[in-house]
Design a protein around this motif. Structure first.
Motif, PDB file in Angstrom:
ATOM      1  N   GLU A  22       0.824  -1.209   0.000  1.00 27.22           N
ATOM      2  CA  GLU A  22       0.000   0.000   0.000  1.00 27.22           C
ATOM      3  C   GLU A  22       0.855   1.255   0.000  1.00 27.22           C
ATOM      4  O   GLU A  22       0.566   2.223  -0.715  1.00 27.22           O
ATOM      5  N   ARG A  23       1.923   1.231   0.801  1.00 25.87           N
ATOM      6  CA  ARG A  23       2.780   2.422   0.867  1.00 25.87           C
ATOM      7  C   ARG A  23       3.621   2.565  -0.400  1.00 25.87           C
ATOM      8  O   ARG A  23       3.905   3.678  -0.846  1.00 25.87           O
ATOM      9  N   ARG A  24       4.007   1.437  -0.994  1.00 26.61           N
ATOM     10  CA  ARG A  24       4.672   1.507  -2.303  1.00 26.61           C
ATOM     11  C   ARG A  24       3.776   2.206  -3.310  1.00 26.61           C
ATOM     12  O   ARG A  24       4.193   3.130  -4.021  1.00 26.61           O
ATOM     13  N   ASP A  25       2.526   1.760  -3.380  1.00 29.70           N
ATOM     14  CA  ASP A  25       1.598   2.332  -4.349  1.00 29.70           C
ATOM     15  C   ASP A  25       1.335   3.804  -4.070  1.00 29.70           C
ATOM     16  O   ASP A  25       1.235   4.626  -4.994  1.00 29.70           O
ATOM     17  N   GLN A  26       1.242   4.159  -2.793  1.00 31.01           N
ATOM     18  CA  GLN A  26       1.030   5.556  -2.405  1.00 31.01           C
ATOM     19  C   GLN A  26       2.183   6.434  -2.877  1.00 31.01           C
ATOM     20  O   GLN A  26       1.966   7.483  -3.505  1.00 31.01           O
ATOM     21  N   LEU A  27       3.411   6.006  -2.602  1.00 32.08           N
ATOM     22  CA  LEU A  27       4.568   6.810  -2.980  1.00 32.08           C
ATOM     23  C   LEU A  27       4.738   6.862  -4.499  1.00 32.08           C
ATOM     24  O   LEU A  27       4.955   7.938  -5.067  1.00 32.08           O
ATOM     25  N   CYS A  28       4.626   5.713  -5.147  1.00 25.98           N
ATOM     26  CA  CYS A  28       4.862   5.678  -6.593  1.00 25.98           C
ATOM     27  C   CYS A  28       3.836   6.509  -7.347  1.00 25.98           C
ATOM     28  O   CYS A  28       4.175   7.230  -8.303  1.00 25.98           O
ATOM     29  N   ALA A  29       2.568   6.433  -6.927  1.00 27.54           N
ATOM     30  CA  ALA A  29       1.535   7.227  -7.586  1.00 27.54           C
ATOM     31  C   ALA A  29       1.801   8.720  -7.390  1.00 27.54           C
ATOM     32  O   ALA A  29       1.655   9.516  -8.328  1.00 27.54           O
ATOM     33  N   GLY A  30       2.215   9.089  -6.179  1.00 27.68           N
ATOM     34  CA  GLY A  30       2.491  10.496  -5.918  1.00 27.68           C
ATOM     35  C   GLY A  30       3.684  11.015  -6.697  1.00 27.68           C
ATOM     36  O   GLY A  30       3.653  12.131  -7.232  1.00 27.68           O
ATOM     37  N   LEU A  31       4.745  10.222  -6.781  1.00 23.34           N
ATOM     38  CA  LEU A  31       5.927  10.636  -7.545  1.00 23.34           C
ATOM     39  C   LEU A  31       5.597  10.765  -9.031  1.00 23.34           C
ATOM     40  O   LEU A  31       6.058  11.695  -9.706  1.00 23.34           O
ATOM     41  N   ALA A  32       4.795   9.832  -9.543  1.00 28.25           N
ATOM     42  CA  ALA A  32       4.400   9.910 -10.955  1.00 28.25           C
ATOM     43  C   ALA A  32       3.547  11.147 -11.206  1.00 28.25           C
ATOM     44  O   ALA A  32       3.694  11.820 -12.246  1.00 28.25           O
ATOM     45  N   ASP A  33       2.660  11.486 -10.266  1.00 28.10           N
ATOM     46  CA  ASP A  33       1.811  12.662 -10.415  1.00 28.10           C
ATOM     47  C   ASP A  33       2.634  13.951 -10.453  1.00 28.10           C
ATOM     48  O   ASP A  33       2.296  14.908 -11.158  1.00 28.10           O
ATOM     49  N   ILE A  34       3.736  13.953  -9.708  1.00 28.01           N
ATOM     50  CA  ILE A  34       4.619  15.133  -9.712  1.00 28.01           C
ATOM     51  C   ILE A  34       5.346  15.261 -11.046  1.00 28.01           C
ATOM     52  O   ILE A  34       5.677  16.369 -11.485  1.00 28.01           O
ATOM     53  N   GLY A  35       5.571  14.155 -11.726  1.00 24.11           N
ATOM     54  CA  GLY A  35       6.215  14.201 -13.035  1.00 24.11           C
ATOM     55  C   GLY A  35       7.430  13.314 -13.189  1.00 24.11           C
ATOM     56  O   GLY A  35       8.042  13.278 -14.256  1.00 24.11           O
ATOM     57  N   PHE A  36       7.812  12.587 -12.124  1.00 19.36           N
ATOM     58  CA  PHE A  36       8.926  11.649 -12.228  1.00 19.36           C
ATOM     59  C   PHE A  36       8.525  10.461 -13.107  1.00 19.36           C
ATOM     60  O   PHE A  36       7.353  10.076 -13.163  1.00 19.36           O
ATOM     61  N   ALA A  84      12.659   5.711  -0.293  1.00 19.20           N
ATOM     62  CA  ALA A  84      12.190   4.674   0.623  1.00 19.20           C
ATOM     63  C   ALA A  84      10.724   4.900   0.967  1.00 19.20           C
ATOM     64  O   ALA A  84      10.315   6.023   1.280  1.00 19.20           O
ATOM     65  N   PHE A  85       9.919   3.827   0.908  1.00 18.51           N
ATOM     66  CA  PHE A  85       8.498   3.961   1.258  1.00 18.51           C
ATOM     67  C   PHE A  85       8.141   3.215   2.533  1.00 18.51           C
ATOM     68  O   PHE A  85       6.953   2.996   2.825  1.00 18.51           O
ATOM     69  N   CYS A  86       9.150   2.852   3.341  1.00 14.24           N
ATOM     70  CA  CYS A  86       8.900   2.165   4.616  1.00 14.24           C
ATOM     71  C   CYS A  86       8.600   3.181   5.720  1.00 14.24           C
ATOM     72  O   CYS A  86       9.193   3.136   6.811  1.00 14.24           O
ATOM     73  N   LYS A  87       7.695   4.096   5.414  1.00 13.77           N
ATOM     74  CA  LYS A  87       7.343   5.172   6.334  1.00 13.77           C
ATOM     75  C   LYS A  87       5.830   5.177   6.535  1.00 13.77           C
ATOM     76  O   LYS A  87       5.077   4.616   5.742  1.00 13.77           O
ATOM     77  N   ARG A  88       5.381   5.859   7.597  1.00  9.98           N
ATOM     78  CA  ARG A  88       3.949   5.970   7.831  1.00  9.98           C
ATOM     79  C   ARG A  88       3.276   6.714   6.664  1.00  9.98           C
ATOM     80  O   ARG A  88       3.884   7.598   6.065  1.00  9.98           O
ATOM     81  N   PRO A  89       2.024   6.373   6.352  1.00 13.56           N
ATOM     82  CA  PRO A  89       1.350   7.033   5.228  1.00 13.56           C
ATOM     83  C   PRO A  89       1.340   8.552   5.327  1.00 13.56           C
ATOM     84  O   PRO A  89       1.493   9.251   4.313  1.00 13.56           O
ATOM     85  N   GLU A  90       1.168   9.080   6.536  1.00 12.72           N
ATOM     86  CA  GLU A  90       1.140  10.540   6.674  1.00 12.72           C
ATOM     87  C   GLU A  90       2.505  11.169   6.393  1.00 12.72           C
ATOM     88  O   GLU A  90       2.587  12.314   5.922  1.00 12.72           O
TER      89      GLU A  90
END
Length: 383
Positions: free
Chosen positions: A292-306, A364-370
């Motif tokens: 879940e946190r992988r998907d959260q981070l990857c989607a956010g990074l892609a939205d920024i333009g990476f 790294a995405f081994c962090k809390r969602p917030e």
């Protein structure tokens, strides 16, 4: 007066220490160093407390406390069908990093050539350099980061004695397929090579299986497998690792380790033994949460333009920074705390082939969602 040996030339301070120091200095969100920001299971912590209060505070046996060696053997049988003698084929170490260093010291001679999948964890470079070995990188190239089998074969010379393998792979997040592992095994068998296999992210794979190379035909007798409790149970500061494999390989590792730490973490070892026998629901839930946190981070990074490579394993995602107008990962990461208040790690520090890693950055995405949300909000200034 000599102030440093040639064995340490060029090693400097690890990139993780540099970037974590930057995070502290600037108040940046640290998506650089791979450690969780929550503790592992309460039951495992309580097990350590019982050991502390129960008088298990003196030296443990050099090979590790018997219950942890037994738990490692049981774990390998439970998940992979590997049979081990806990008394002669398992050794406990001060984290996987010591296991790798002790394996290289105990099994590799000065001048030996060792094949390494590039990009590689930085301790591999240090360990090989300190034993006087020559690393022969085989590059996993973006965007797919798959093993180039013909390049692997071509890298073998008459001086090659070992392969230092890592799957699931840090920093790319690649999980080697059975086909890739069979090709590596063919090279090892055909050239009578030892395999030192770093598998610390074995329980962090997403929808693909982790396959220990030791389970392939003809590989158990030539493979030393390394893992640890830090990544699987979110106790990275405990530094409890282990190596398993044929008794002669484990004995060689212990011959070096006895003059390094000898032993460590006496009350923590029985706690990790208890962790290894947790039910399947723990491992399933742990992996699902990281997915879940992988998907959260990857989607956010892609939205920024990476340009984002979705990892199959580990807790790291890789991005290409060129779509945002940057082309040097080290410069980008050094400036990122001031520019956006976030810390990440450049790939090129894990490469001999600097150009292959130059535009790539590890997060790294081994962090809390917030915490991930906060990092993405800060990174949005790069749009």
């Amino acid at each position: 007066m000599r102030t440093s040996s040639e064995r340490l030339a060029g090693l400097g301070t690890t990139i993780f220490a540099r970037m974590s120091a930057l995070a502290l200095e600037t108040g940046a969100v640290n998506l650089g160093q791979g450690f969780p920001d929550t503790d592992g299971p309460d039951a495992v912590i309580e097990s350590a407390v019982r050991a502390l209060r129960g008088g298990r505070n003196q030296y443990a046996p050099g090979s590790g406390v018997p219950e942890l060696r037994q738990a490692v053997a049981d774990h390998q049988r439970r998940f992979y069908g590997i049979e081990l003698d806990p008394d002669s084929e398992v050794a406990v170490t001060t984290g996987a990093t010591e296991a790798i260093a002790a394996a290289l010291l105990g099994l590799v001679e000065p001048g030996d050539e060792v094949l390494v999948l590039e990009p590689y964890y930085d301790s591999y470079v240090a360990g090989l350099q300190m034993v006087g070995a020559v690393r022969r990188p085989v590059t996993l190239r973006a965007p797919d980061f798959r093993v180039p089998v013909e390049e692997l074969r071509a890298a073998v010379t008459e001086r090659t004695t070992a392969i230092l393998l890592n799957t699931p792979h840090n920093p790319t997040g690649t999980v080697l397929t059975r086909t890739e592992l069979e090709a590596i095994a063919d090279v090892a068998r055909e050239n009578d090579l030892l395999v030192i296999s770093d598998e610390v992210y074995e329980h962090l794979t997403f929808d693909v299986p982790h396959i220990p190379i030791a389970t392939l035909p003809g590989m158990a007798e030539r493979t030393l497998t390394i893992s640890s409790g830090g990544k699987t149970f979110s106790f990275t500061g405990w530094k409890v690792g282990w190596a398993s494999g044929p008794a002669p390989l484990v004995s060689a590792l212990l011959s070096a380790k006895q003059f390094m730490t000898f032993t460590s973490g006496s009350p923590l070892q029985p706690a990790i033994a208890d962790a290894l026998v947790l039910g399947d629901e723990y491992f399933t839930s742990f992996t699902a949460g990281m997915r879940e946190r992988r998907d959260q981070l990857c989607a956010g990074l892609a939205d920024i333009g990476f340009d984002v490579t979705i990892p199959e394993g580990t807790y790291f995602a890789t991005t290409d920074i060129r779509p945002l107008g940057f082309d040097d990962g080290l410069e980008f990461c050094l400036g990122l705390p001031e520019r956006a208040g976030v810390v990440a790690v450049p790939h090129q520090v894990f490469h001999d082939d600097q150009e292959a890693g130059r535009p790539l950055v590890r997060w790294a995405f081994c962090k809390r969602p917030e915490v991930i949300d906060e990092a993405l909000e800060r990174l949005s200034v790069l749009r």
